[in-house]
Design an enzyme around this catalytic site. Structure first.
Site, PDB file in Angstrom:
ATOM      1  N   ASP A 183       0.951  -1.301   0.027  1.00 10.87           N
ATOM      2  CA  ASP A 183       0.173  -0.031  -0.091  1.00 10.87           C
ATOM      3  C   ASP A 183       0.811   1.057  -0.079  1.00 10.87           C
ATOM      4  O   ASP A 183       1.999   1.322   0.634  1.00 10.87           O
ATOM      5  CB  ASP A 183      -0.911  -0.051   1.253  1.00 10.87           C
ATOM      6  N   GLU A 272      -1.603  -1.144  -6.081  1.00 10.01           N
ATOM      7  CA  GLU A 272      -3.036  -0.404  -6.500  1.00 10.01           C
ATOM      8  C   GLU A 272      -2.614   0.231  -7.866  1.00 10.01           C
ATOM      9  O   GLU A 272      -1.536   0.721  -8.153  1.00 10.01           O
ATOM     10  CB  GLU A 272      -3.396   0.550  -5.661  1.00 10.01           C
ATOM     11  N   CYS A 325     -12.235  -5.958   6.705  1.00  6.76           N
ATOM     12  CA  CYS A 325     -11.376  -6.789   7.345  1.00  6.76           C
ATOM     13  C   CYS A 325     -10.752  -7.764   6.440  1.00  6.76           C
ATOM     14  O   CYS A 325     -11.307  -8.397   6.011  1.00  6.76           O
ATOM     15  CB  CYS A 325     -12.289  -7.709   8.844  1.00  6.76           C
ATOM     16  N   CYS A 328     -11.868 -11.705   7.704  1.00  3.84           N
ATOM     17  CA  CYS A 328     -13.101 -12.636   7.543  1.00  3.84           C
ATOM     18  C   CYS A 328     -13.860 -11.489   6.444  1.00  3.84           C
ATOM     19  O   CYS A 328     -15.066 -12.196   6.059  1.00  3.84           O
ATOM     20  CB  CYS A 328     -13.915 -12.715   8.738  1.00  3.84           C
ATOM     21  N   CYS A 344     -12.061  -5.952  14.691  1.00  5.28           N
ATOM     22  CA  CYS A 344     -13.111  -6.333  13.871  1.00  5.28           C
ATOM     23  C   CYS A 344     -14.284  -7.105  14.766  1.00  5.28           C
ATOM     24  O   CYS A 344     -13.987  -7.972  15.473  1.00  5.28           O
ATOM     25  CB  CYS A 344     -12.457  -7.535  12.700  1.00  5.28           C
ATOM     26  N   CYS A 347     -14.543 -11.131  13.555  1.00  2.24           N
ATOM     27  CA  CYS A 347     -13.715 -12.071  14.088  1.00  2.24           C
ATOM     28  C   CYS A 347     -12.965 -11.908  15.324  1.00  2.24           C
ATOM     29  O   CYS A 347     -11.943 -12.460  15.438  1.00  2.24           O
ATOM     30  CB  CYS A 347     -12.798 -12.576  12.828  1.00  2.24           C
ATOM     31  N   ASP A 354      -3.269   0.552   8.208  1.00  2.00           N
ATOM     32  CA  ASP A 354      -2.384   0.588   7.076  1.00  2.00           C
ATOM     33  C   ASP A 354      -2.318  -0.868   6.747  1.00  2.00           C
ATOM     34  O   ASP A 354      -2.290  -1.108   5.542  1.00  2.00           O
ATOM     35  CB  ASP A 354      -1.340   1.318   7.130  1.00  2.00           C
TER      36      ASP A 354
END
Ligand SMILES: [Zn+2]
Length: 397
Positions: A183, A272, A325, A328, A344, A347, A354
């Site tokens: 990222d 990306e 997430c 999950c 989360c 889960c 990040d």
């Protein structure tokens, strides 16, 4: 495999004179041919590069100073102009710019008499022999082209394109266990799905602001006046400072891209698509993104992956990946920019904002797979055609 090497050269006075004449002649030929092409185009006619080269040969019979520089350099400038024009005409790039006196000057030597003497530290190009050169790093292979350039502050450089005659390695299959998501960010330049965070180096903002001030000052003086010339030189010097600092920045980008491609277990990298990434609404953020050098970084990743036989997958990020997430797939309704760590509800895994995004990029990359990640050719053609329609050809030089 082609590689480029750039060296500082210190031509003697006489060599400088011939180089400066060549800069002038190539500029003249480039601008004249470009003007001619545009003039003909407005009259619904065209002329090929081949015919332009033939006309140049005729022009040389009448204009004696065109005969002084290396003829191959002049032919090369016609081919370059033709390429820039084709890019404008067929691929939706901007109309080629006329070359300016006093700007960055350059000419290419595609001929055969080019040689580097490693013992004497000299470079020989057609018509100019034994130019002193600082051979800061060695290269192996056949010289393809040599480009001589001069900065507005009067420094001379030679860029040597070398073919080392090695073949590119093949690409491995995409392996889930050997895939790394990356990222790109502003505070941390890169965050990987394995949890590595690389902070961004200090940006060039200060120096760029100063450049803008100097440019504004220069524009206040009358054209052609002594004060204007002095002010322009200051602009050029500041520009060089930025270029030098950018070189440090490029160095950072090179080290990082080499690290991620070579010194890493991963055989597949996922990033990306920057076209999506650049759709940032905040103007200030957008400015610092152009400084951040993401485009250059991805370009480096791309060719280094080719060199070292790794896969690079680009994904279009449409889903809100920092809110999803990576374990999950639960999607949060809202995640404020200030929240760096969250747990989360699905889960109960605890996520660093990040790193979770990088993990999602990896996941999407694996779903996309290799080869389908680039923009399809047809789509690219359409986009460029649209862009071309919106461009207007300048009517005067
Ligand atoms: Zn979860």
């Amino acid at each position: 495999m082609l590689k480029a090497y750039k060296y500082r050269i210190y031509p003697t006075r006489e060599q400088q004179v011939l180089m400066n004449k060549t800069f002038g002649c190539t500029r003249y030929v480039y601008n004249t041919c470009l003007y001619l092409r545009k003039w003909l185009w407005e009259r619904r006619q065209t002329i090929s590069a081949f015919d332009l080269i033939k006309q140049l040969a005729d022009a040389k019979k009448e204009i004696s100073w065109l005969r002084e520089p290396d003829s191959q350099a002049l032919n090369a400038t016609i081919l370059n102009m033709d390429k820039a024009y084709q890019h404008f005409f067929n691929h939706g790039y901007g109309f080629p710019k006329y070359k300016k006196r006093g700007g960055h000057q350059s000419f290419q030597c595609p001929g055969n008499t080019r040689e580097v003497n490693w013992d004497q530290s000299t470079l020989t190009i057609p018509k100019i022999a034994d130019i002193p050169i600082v051979l800061s790093r060695p290269f192996e292979g056949k010289i393809k082209t040599v480009t001589i350039s001069m900065t507005p502050t009067g420094k001379y450089f030679a860029s040597i394109l070398v073919d080392n005659e090695r073949k590119l390695p093949g690409k491995p299959r995409v392996d889930e266990n050997l895939t790394l998501g990356i990222d790109l960010g502003l505070k941390d330049f890169a965050i990987t799905s394995s949890g590595l965070k690389i902070p961004a180096p200090r940006l060039l903002r200060q120096k760029i602001d100063r450049l803008n001030v100097l440019q504004r000052r220069a524009s206040h003086h009358h054209k052609g006046s002594g004060k204007r010339k002095k002010a322009n030189l200051r602009v050029a010097i500041q520009h060089e400072l930025i270029v030098n600092q950018r070189n440090h920045y490029l160095d950072f980008l090179h080290k990082l891209s080499t690290h991620l491609v070579c010194e890493n277990q991963a055989t597949t990298l996922v990033v990306e698509n920057l076209a999506v990434k650049n759709m940032v609404k905040n103007h200030h953020l957008a400015l610092s993104i152009s400084d951040a050098g993401w485009g250059e970084f991805v370009r480096q990743l791309e060719y280094k992956c080719d060199w070292y036989g790794k896969n690079l997958i680009r994904i279009d990020r449409f889903s809100p990946s920092s809110k999803t997430c990576s374990g999950c797939g639960h999607v949060l309704d809202e995640l404020d920019l200030s929240v760096r760590v969250w747990s989360c509800p699905g889960c109960s895994e605890i996520h660093d904002r990040d790193i979770n995004a990088a993990k999602n990029i990896r996941k999407m990359g694996l779903q996309t797979g290799c080869g389908t990640s680039k923009e399809p050719v047809e789509q690219r053609r359409l986009r460029r055609a649209k862009k071309r329609e919106s461009i207007q050809v300048p009517t005067s030089i």
